[in-house]
Design a protein around this motif. Structure first.
Motif, short mmCIF file in Angstrom:
data_model
loop_
_atom_site.label_atom_id
_atom_site.label_comp_id
_atom_site.label_asym_id
_atom_site.label_seq_id
_atom_site.Cartn_x
_atom_site.Cartn_y
_atom_site.Cartn_z
N VAL B 75 0.85 -1.19 0.00
CA VAL B 75 0.00 0.00 0.00
C VAL B 75 0.88 1.24 0.00
O VAL B 75 1.87 1.30 0.71
CB VAL B 75 -0.91 -0.01 1.25
N LEU B 76 0.53 2.21 -0.82
CA LEU B 76 1.26 3.46 -0.84
C LEU B 76 0.28 4.61 -0.60
O LEU B 76 -0.90 4.50 -0.94
CB LEU B 76 1.92 3.66 -2.22
N PRO B 77 0.75 5.71 -0.07
CA PRO B 77 -0.13 6.87 0.14
C PRO B 77 -0.04 7.85 -1.03
O PRO B 77 0.87 7.76 -1.85
CB PRO B 77 0.46 7.50 1.40
N GLY B 78 -1.02 8.74 -1.08
CA GLY B 78 -0.92 9.87 -2.01
C GLY B 78 -1.35 9.57 -3.43
O GLY B 78 -0.79 10.11 -4.38
N ASN B 79 -2.35 8.71 -3.59
CA ASN B 79 -2.85 8.43 -4.94
C ASN B 79 -3.40 9.71 -5.56
O ASN B 79 -4.09 10.49 -4.91
CB ASN B 79 -3.95 7.37 -4.84
N GLU B 80 -3.06 9.92 -6.82
CA GLU B 80 -3.60 11.11 -7.47
C GLU B 80 -4.64 10.76 -8.53
O GLU B 80 -5.76 11.22 -8.47
CB GLU B 80 -2.46 11.93 -8.07
N PHE B 82 -4.75 7.31 -10.14
CA PHE B 82 -4.81 5.90 -10.52
C PHE B 82 -6.21 5.34 -10.33
O PHE B 82 -6.92 5.71 -9.40
CB PHE B 82 -3.83 5.06 -9.68
N ARG B 83 -6.59 4.43 -11.24
CA ARG B 83 -7.83 3.68 -11.10
C ARG B 83 -7.44 2.21 -10.96
O ARG B 83 -6.39 1.81 -11.43
CB ARG B 83 -8.71 3.83 -12.36
N PRO B 84 -8.31 1.42 -10.34
CA PRO B 84 -7.98 -0.01 -10.23
C PRO B 84 -7.74 -0.59 -11.61
O PRO B 84 -8.47 -0.29 -12.56
CB PRO B 84 -9.22 -0.62 -9.59
N ASP B 86 -5.12 -0.07 -13.42
CA ASP B 86 -4.09 0.68 -14.15
C ASP B 86 -2.76 -0.05 -14.06
O ASP B 86 -2.45 -0.66 -13.04
CB ASP B 86 -3.89 2.07 -13.50
N GLN B 87 -2.01 0.02 -15.16
CA GLN B 87 -0.69 -0.59 -15.10
C GLN B 87 0.36 0.50 -15.21
O GLN B 87 0.28 1.39 -16.05
CB GLN B 87 -0.55 -1.61 -16.22
N ILE B 88 1.33 0.40 -14.32
CA ILE B 88 2.36 1.44 -14.26
C ILE B 88 3.67 0.79 -14.63
O ILE B 88 3.98 -0.30 -14.15
CB ILE B 88 2.50 2.00 -12.83
#
Lengths: 519, 427
Positions: B75-80, B82-84, B86-88
């Protein structure tokens, strides 16, 4: 004054501290902490130290006493450099889980900081140490300092008698296994000699009563249907010795201390010292986030209440808020300052949120937390949480959708085989549970550390020791580190050591390592 | 609640740890010290030094996961945005998501910089160096006595009171004079109280008497009497030291350019630090020569300015004179180090060689000659300076004679090291 409420005089003005002011502030803080927040703490001992002494304490992993070893020297050199170059500021405070609870505060601090530190360490951490079940179960606060004094003396004596090199070798090896020198479960009470004898007799009697020679002639069948060979004497003995050794055993250090064939008594004692330290720190590693959250929540609460009573000047309050907010900053994942989830930030956010849920719950909260929503007694709820949870279970139980939204948490899955990461869940209705579970697992040491156990030790024949790493999700051990660490195991064991990495699901052997002690 | 002021507690508690660390990292540190030495100025030889060593070798291993293998979820904080689903693209390992599992121990520390104190620096610097052939041992004048423990004495300053010996004396005296113990008196008091209670007046009177006697005795015999006091006694013992003298001979003539002098001085500077550190009792004699030689003090030797022609024999003559006057050959280990650019007045060579061969080398334990600069160097690397050629004939006949050349500052330490490497070199 025009104000209706009578305001008390502030405890202090300006930034200079004196012993008298510290005492006065301590009393005021104690009144709030014990009287209003209902905290339960060990007696406090507050010690003033200089920056250099703080560095010393850092180097000794935060303990006031520590045996001598080069790794602490290395740590000191590094911390000193970082401090000198201004990369890293020193902590304002350091607190030791002991009875009395020792808090170090630095002479450079302003009076506001001293007050903050007293509230944070001497009451927040102290309460947590005294009440959390892990600390109660695993550490004996009243003996810690005495034990460290013993350890220091013992190591020094061994160095004198057997030479620095010999002692260093054992400590190096033991340190390498420190994270696998912890017993996770309380030891089962050993049956007394009489109970054992009674049990053995009962079993024998039972066997005699039910003996029938006919059974011997019936061929045993295994699953595959083939006739199983009668177990040879050697196999039986082997199985018996494995049982006697209490295998499998996850506490490698404990196993080596008890059963390594070549070690001398003093070497076993050294291992024991390292093992006790590892065990002492184990609760802290499992409750880092809660512990800091608890202390931060407590100092925030106390400072605010002091301010309301007029015991803090506005200047002091501003200074406090400035420090407080820098402590609980959580940079986003793409921020340059990001270095993982800030335990202060998450802990504080969750605890403030519990307070909110207890006092002014929303519909959503009532649905998610029916037991505590609106119960009106936030402090009691928090005290229970501080006492009965560790980071992992605390997140699993109390991470609310609101906090997930506030921190904009999202879950990522990362398969090393793939060139990209996948976003699994974000802060929305469908994602809350997944994020909560993932985050909880992130705090579960059992999941974050490799699961390595001793599964076989041949004490009569070739004396080989076999360790097994149960591989989950394909997470293998780092090769170099593993062979180097395994060499340390071999040094302590004295004979050949093998480590097999076995897939937890399929039982397939994925990798093997072998190590021999240096002659 | 207790508030303790610990600020005055002894500092640098981790000194022992540091020593162990330096000891552990010695091999790397020595390498780094060698590096550091090249950059130093003459005046800085004796100072602390910041050195950096690779920390990889100091890393303590443990069982850890390979970050390049397996599946993880975190888990990371600070999502801007992203949608479930999504591939990064995987960020480079050091940035972004990599931090999620970052160990608190801190990754990516390539080299490890820290400061060595002067002591530590020199310790490593001169490790395993020694003066060869320290053979003649004679008690030097008694100027280096050592304090050693020598039992107890009955007088002394309070700071030297020996509590154990004192209490032992006191106990012996109390037993000898049968001083009543507190317990005896208490027992009597109890018995007296009982007797009084029981109304046994006769017994009470006897007890009272006894009690009085014991109390008086107890008061009369002190718990600790001045005659019990014992103090630690120290004696000054002369320490046998080996007498040694080092002659430093330097060419200060005009042909020695500033750079060459600098090289020579660096060499002597090292020698000086080495000797003053390892052999506190070594006498140092500085002789500088041009066309005439003169004994000078340290400062003039290192920092003085004088020029002229070159006549080496004058320096040897001066050395011989000083030995005769001050250092009887039977009692002293004599060492000499000579630095020069290799020039000498041609007519002087015969007498120089004769002096060395017949007078100086026979009385020296060890004589080192350092030639600086490349004046005497031929194209094929052969040294052809006047002195070098002359001296080379002597090397065969005298074990205690060594030649070395130094072309640039970085060579000084290795050459120095070779010249004084360990006690076994001369064997």
């Amino acid at each position: 004054m025009a104000r209706g409420k009578k305001r008390a005089r502030p405890l202090f003005e300006g930034s200079e501290w004196t012993f008298e002011l510290i005492r006065k502030s301590y009393d005021a803080i104690e009144e709030v902490a014990l009287g209003e927040l209902g905290l339960d703490v060990y007696a406090n001992q507050i010690e003033l130290i200089t920056a250099e002494q703080m560095l010393d304490a850092y180097a000794a992993i935060g303990m006031p006493l520590m045996y001598r070893h080069w790794t602490f020297g290395k740590r000191f050199a590094r911390e000193e450099l970082l401090y000198r170059k201004g990369v890293q500021a020193l902590a304002y405070e350091l607190v030791i889980n002991s009875d009395p609870c020792v808090s170090y505060i630095m002479e450079e601090n302003t009076m506001t900081m001293q007050a903050l530190v007293i509230a944070h360490a001497a009451f927040g951490h102290n309460h947590f140490f005294k009440n959390n079940y892990l600390f109660r179960q695993w550490t004996r606060a009243e003996y810690v300092l005495d034990y460290l004094a013993f350890a220091k003396g013992y190591v020094a004596k061994c160095e004198e008698r057997y030479g620095i090199d010999a002692v260093e070798a054992v400590l190096d090896s033991a340190h390498a296994l420190m994270s696998h020198g912890v017993s996770r479960y309380a030891r089962r009470r050993k049956p007394s000699e009489k109970m054992r004898r009674d049990k053995a007799r009962a079993r024998r009697e039972h066997e005699e009563r039910t003996f029938d020679d006919l059974w011997r002639t019936v061929p045993e069948r295994t699953k595959k249907g083939r006739r199983r060979k009668t177990l040879s004497r050697r196999h039986l003995e082997h199985a018996k010795s494995i049982e006697e050794l209490g295998l499998p055993e996850e506490n490698l250090l404990a196993f080596l201390e008890r059963h390594a064939p070549k070690l001398e008594d003093w070497q076993r004692e050294l291992i024991r010292i390292v093992r006790s330290l590892a065990q002492y720190f184990y609760p802290q590693r499992q409750t880092k986030m809660m512990n800091e959250g608890c202390a931060t929540f407590v100092h925030y609460e106390i400072m605010n209440r002091l301010f309301e009573k007029g015991l803090l000047t506005q200047g002091a309050m501003l200074e406090f808020l400035h420090m407080h907010s820098s402590v609980i900053t959580q940079p986003g994942f793409n921020d340059r300052r990001f270095s993982g989830i800030n335990p202060y930030a998450l802990g504080f956010a969750m605890m403030r949120d519990i307070q909110r849920i207890c006092e002014t719950p929303s519909e959503e909260d009532r649905e998610w937390f029916p037991e505590i929503a609106g119960n009106g007694d936030a402090l009691a709820t928090l005290r229970d949480a501080w006492a009965d949870y560790r980071d992992e279970s605390f997140v699993l139980q109390f991470l609310s959708p609101r906090v997930i939204r506030d921190l904009r948490l999202f879950a990522i899955s990362d398969d090393a085989e793939e060139p990209f990461l996948t976003v699994e869940a974000i802060h929305e209705e469908e994602g809350y549970k997944r994020i909560r579970q993932t985050l909880a697992r992130q705090y579960d040491l059992a999941y974050q550390e490799p699961d390595i156990q001793v599964i076989d030790a041949n004490l009569k024949g070739n004396r080989r020791l076999v360790l097994r790493h149960l591989v989950r999700d394909g997470k293998l051990l780092e090769k170099n580190e593993c062979s180097r660490t395994l060499r340390h195991v071999a040094e302590l064991w004295g004979y050949r050591v093998r480590l097999v990495e076995v897939c937890a699901e399929t039982g397939k052997t994925l990798k093997e390592y072998d190590a021999l002690p240096l002659p | 609640m207790k508030v303790l002021d610990r600020r005055l507690n002894p500092k640098s508690k981790s000194l022992g740890n540091r020593q162990r660390f330096v000891r552990r990292a010695k091999a790397h540190i020595r390498e780094a010290v060698g590096e550091a030495l090249k950059r130093r100025k003459v005046s800085e030889v004796e100072g602390s030094e910041e050195i950096s060593i690779r920390s990889k070798d100091l890393k303590e291993p443990s069982f850890t996961f390979d970050r390049e293998r397996g599946e993880r979820e975190y888990v990371l904080p600070g999502n801007e945005s992203f949608r479930p689903g999504d591939q990064i693209l995987r960020p480079p390992s050091s940035a972004g998501a990599g931090g999620a599992e970052g160990s608190p121990d801190g990754e990516g520390e390539d080299s490890f910089v820290f400061t060595l104190s002067k002591e530590e620096f020199l310790e490593i610097f001169f490790e395993d160096l020694a003066l060869p052939n320290l053979a003649k041992r004679k008690l030097k004048k008694m100027n280096s006595p050592m304090l050693t423990r020598a039992g107890f004495q009955s007088e002394g300053p309070p700071s030297k009171v020996n509590k154990i010996a004192t209490m032992r004396k006191s106990l012996a005296r109390r037993i000898a004079l049968s001083r009543p113990k507190l317990a005896e008196i208490e027992a009597l008091e109890k018995a007296l109280a009982e007797a009084e209670k029981a109304g046994d007046e006769k017994r009470a009177a006897a007890l009272r008497d006894e009690l009085h006697r014991k109390r008086t005795r107890r008061r009369a015999i002190a718990f600790i009497d001045p005659i019990d006091l014992r103090y630690n006694r120290f004696e000054r013992k002369p320490r046998p030291t080996t007498q040694a003298v080092m002659f430093c001979l330097m060419d200060a003539s005009a042909s020695m350019t500033e750079e060459l002098k600098d090289l020579a001085k660096r060499f002597f500077m090292l020698l000086h630090v080495f000797l003053t550190r390892h052999y506190r009792e070594v006498d140092l004699v500085f002789i500088r020569h041009t066309s005439s030689a003169m004994e000078v003090d340290e400062d003039t030797f290192f920092y003085g300015r004088a020029t002229g022609g070159t006549v080496v024999s004058t320096a040897l003559e001066e050395m011989r004179r000083i030995v005769k006057a001050r250092y009887p050959v039977d009692d002293w280990n004599i060492y000499a180090a000579q630095a020069s650019d290799g020039h000498n007045f041609r007519d002087d060579m015969p007498s120089t060689l004769r002096l060395l061969d017949q007078h100086i080398l026979p009385i020296c334990q060890y004589y080192a000659y350092i030639e600086v600069g490349d004046d005497g160097l031929l194209d094929d690397g052969e040294r052809m300076s006047v002195l070098w050629q002359g001296y080379e004939q002597l090397v065969a006949r005298h074990d205690n004679f060594s030649l070395a050349q130094v072309l640039e500052p970085s060579e000084i330490f290795p050459v120095f090291h070779d010249l004084f490497a360990g006690p076994e070199r001369a064997a």
